[in-house]
Design a protein around this motif. Sequence first.
Motif, PDB file in Angstrom:
ATOM      1  N   TYR A  35       0.852  -1.180   0.000  1.00  0.00           N
ATOM      2  CA  TYR A  35       0.000   0.000   0.000  1.00  0.00           C
ATOM      3  C   TYR A  35       0.896   1.240   0.000  1.00  0.00           C
ATOM      4  N   ARG A  36       0.310   2.350  -0.444  1.00  0.00           N
ATOM      5  CA  ARG A  36       0.943   3.632  -0.205  1.00  0.00           C
ATOM      6  C   ARG A  36      -0.046   4.521   0.546  1.00  0.00           C
ATOM      7  N   GLN A  37       0.500   5.410   1.376  1.00  0.00           N
ATOM      8  CA  GLN A  37      -0.340   6.292   2.174  1.00  0.00           C
ATOM      9  C   GLN A  37       0.033   7.728   1.894  1.00  0.00           C
ATOM     10  N   ASP A  38      -0.941   8.486   1.470  1.00  0.00           N
ATOM     11  CA  ASP A  38      -0.753   9.894   1.153  1.00  0.00           C
ATOM     12  C   ASP A  38      -1.836  10.715   1.817  1.00  0.00           C
ATOM     13  N   THR A  39      -1.448  11.884   2.277  1.00  0.00           N
ATOM     14  CA  THR A  39      -2.435  12.804   2.848  1.00  0.00           C
ATOM     15  C   THR A  39      -3.484  13.121   1.795  1.00  0.00           C
ATOM     16  N   GLY A  40      -4.737  12.984   2.179  1.00  0.00           N
ATOM     17  CA  GLY A  40      -5.829  13.264   1.257  1.00  0.00           C
ATOM     18  C   GLY A  40      -6.317  12.067   0.469  1.00  0.00           C
ATOM     19  N   HIS A  41      -5.506  11.000   0.462  1.00  0.00           N
ATOM     20  CA  HIS A  41      -5.907   9.783  -0.270  1.00  0.00           C
ATOM     21  C   HIS A  41      -5.988   8.564   0.638  1.00  0.00           C
ATOM     22  N   GLY A  42      -5.467   8.682   1.823  1.00  0.00           N
ATOM     23  CA  GLY A  42      -5.481   7.520   2.704  1.00  0.00           C
ATOM     24  C   GLY A  42      -4.583   6.414   2.193  1.00  0.00           C
ATOM     25  N   LEU A  43      -4.905   5.194   2.547  1.00  0.00           N
ATOM     26  CA  LEU A  43      -4.138   4.017   2.132  1.00  0.00           C
ATOM     27  C   LEU A  43      -4.744   3.414   0.873  1.00  0.00           C
ATOM     28  N   ARG A  44      -3.893   3.172  -0.116  1.00  0.00           N
ATOM     29  CA  ARG A  44      -4.355   2.598  -1.373  1.00  0.00           C
ATOM     30  C   ARG A  44      -3.495   1.403  -1.762  1.00  0.00           C
ATOM     31  N   LEU A  45      -4.150   0.392  -2.304  1.00  0.00           N
ATOM     32  CA  LEU A  45      -3.485  -0.867  -2.638  1.00  0.00           C
ATOM     33  C   LEU A  45      -2.793  -0.775  -3.989  1.00  0.00           C
ATOM     34  N   ILE A  46      -1.520  -1.165  -4.029  1.00  0.00           N
ATOM     35  CA  ILE A  46      -0.748  -1.109  -5.268  1.00  0.00           C
ATOM     36  C   ILE A  46      -0.694  -2.492  -5.924  1.00  0.00           C
ATOM     37  N   HIS A  47      -0.172  -3.460  -5.200  1.00  0.00           N
ATOM     38  CA  HIS A  47      -0.101  -4.839  -5.676  1.00  0.00           C
ATOM     39  C   HIS A  47      -0.327  -5.764  -4.494  1.00  0.00           C
ATOM     40  N   TYR A  48      -0.728  -7.002  -4.804  1.00  0.00           N
ATOM     41  CA  TYR A  48      -0.806  -8.011  -3.766  1.00  0.00           C
ATOM     42  C   TYR A  48      -0.419  -9.365  -4.340  1.00  0.00           C
ATOM     43  N   SER A  49      -0.246 -10.310  -3.449  1.00  0.00           N
ATOM     44  CA  SER A  49       0.178 -11.653  -3.857  1.00  0.00           C
ATOM     45  C   SER A  49      -0.499 -12.681  -2.962  1.00  0.00           C
ATOM     46  N   TYR A  50      -0.855 -13.816  -3.528  1.00  0.00           N
ATOM     47  CA  TYR A  50      -1.472 -14.877  -2.735  1.00  0.00           C
ATOM     48  C   TYR A  50      -0.560 -16.092  -2.577  1.00  0.00           C
ATOM     49  N   GLY A  51       0.689 -15.930  -2.977  1.00  0.00           N
ATOM     50  CA  GLY A  51       1.648 -16.998  -2.748  1.00  0.00           C
ATOM     51  C   GLY A  51       2.886 -16.789  -3.591  1.00  0.00           C
TER      52      GLY A  51
END
Lengths: 108, 109
Positions: A35-51
């Motif tokens: 995730y990245r966290q920016d003022t005004g945008h909160g936490l946003r998901l960039i990439h994820y992995s399930y294994g």
Amino acid sequence: EAAVTQSPRNKVAVTGGKVTLSCNQTNNHNNMYWYRQDTGHGLRLIHYSYGAGSTEKGDIPDGYKASRPSQENFSLILELATPSQTSVYFCASGAEQFFGPGTRLTVL
Amino acid sequence: GQQVQQSPASLVLQEGENAELQCNFSTSLNSMQWFYQRPGGSLVSLFYNPSGTKHSGRLTSTTVIKERRSSLHISSSQTTDSGTYLCAWGMSNYNVLYFGSGTKLTVEP
């Protein structure tokens, strides 16, 4: 509680340079997230992995790649860093998500 | 896209007062999670709560899935409770989380 570590904790990069952020977890979780966290945008998901070997795009994947070479490690790669990628980056693991300490990235 | 609404955006309490934080989501979910974050700090998981009520010390989380809402109650607040409280809703089989904007809590002595 799950142990999630991130490196580096702080990074200053130049525009156009390559940046790799690393995440390690020791609780054998299948799922990992960036995730990245920016003022005004909160936490946003960039990439994820399930294994190991899997990567999936989140909501804001443009400009980022991810790599999951093993169960423990999940990396976020900025091939050509831009100032708009200046942010705090968090890695998390597990179905109940446990977060790492964060990496503060500044792109000049 | 998914919408997660938290209220209030900010709250100031005197030490010893109680707080009720709300979180609402616009679509169905698999799970939800409450986090605490100090300024400049990481996120600490408070509750992982697909449904029902859970307690942890002075904290209580109550989630009603079919009404798409969750609340976090803090009793007898302390100055060390100051920080930002974030709720997040989990979607899909991989529990991708969508975060609210948070409630910034300040507890004054």
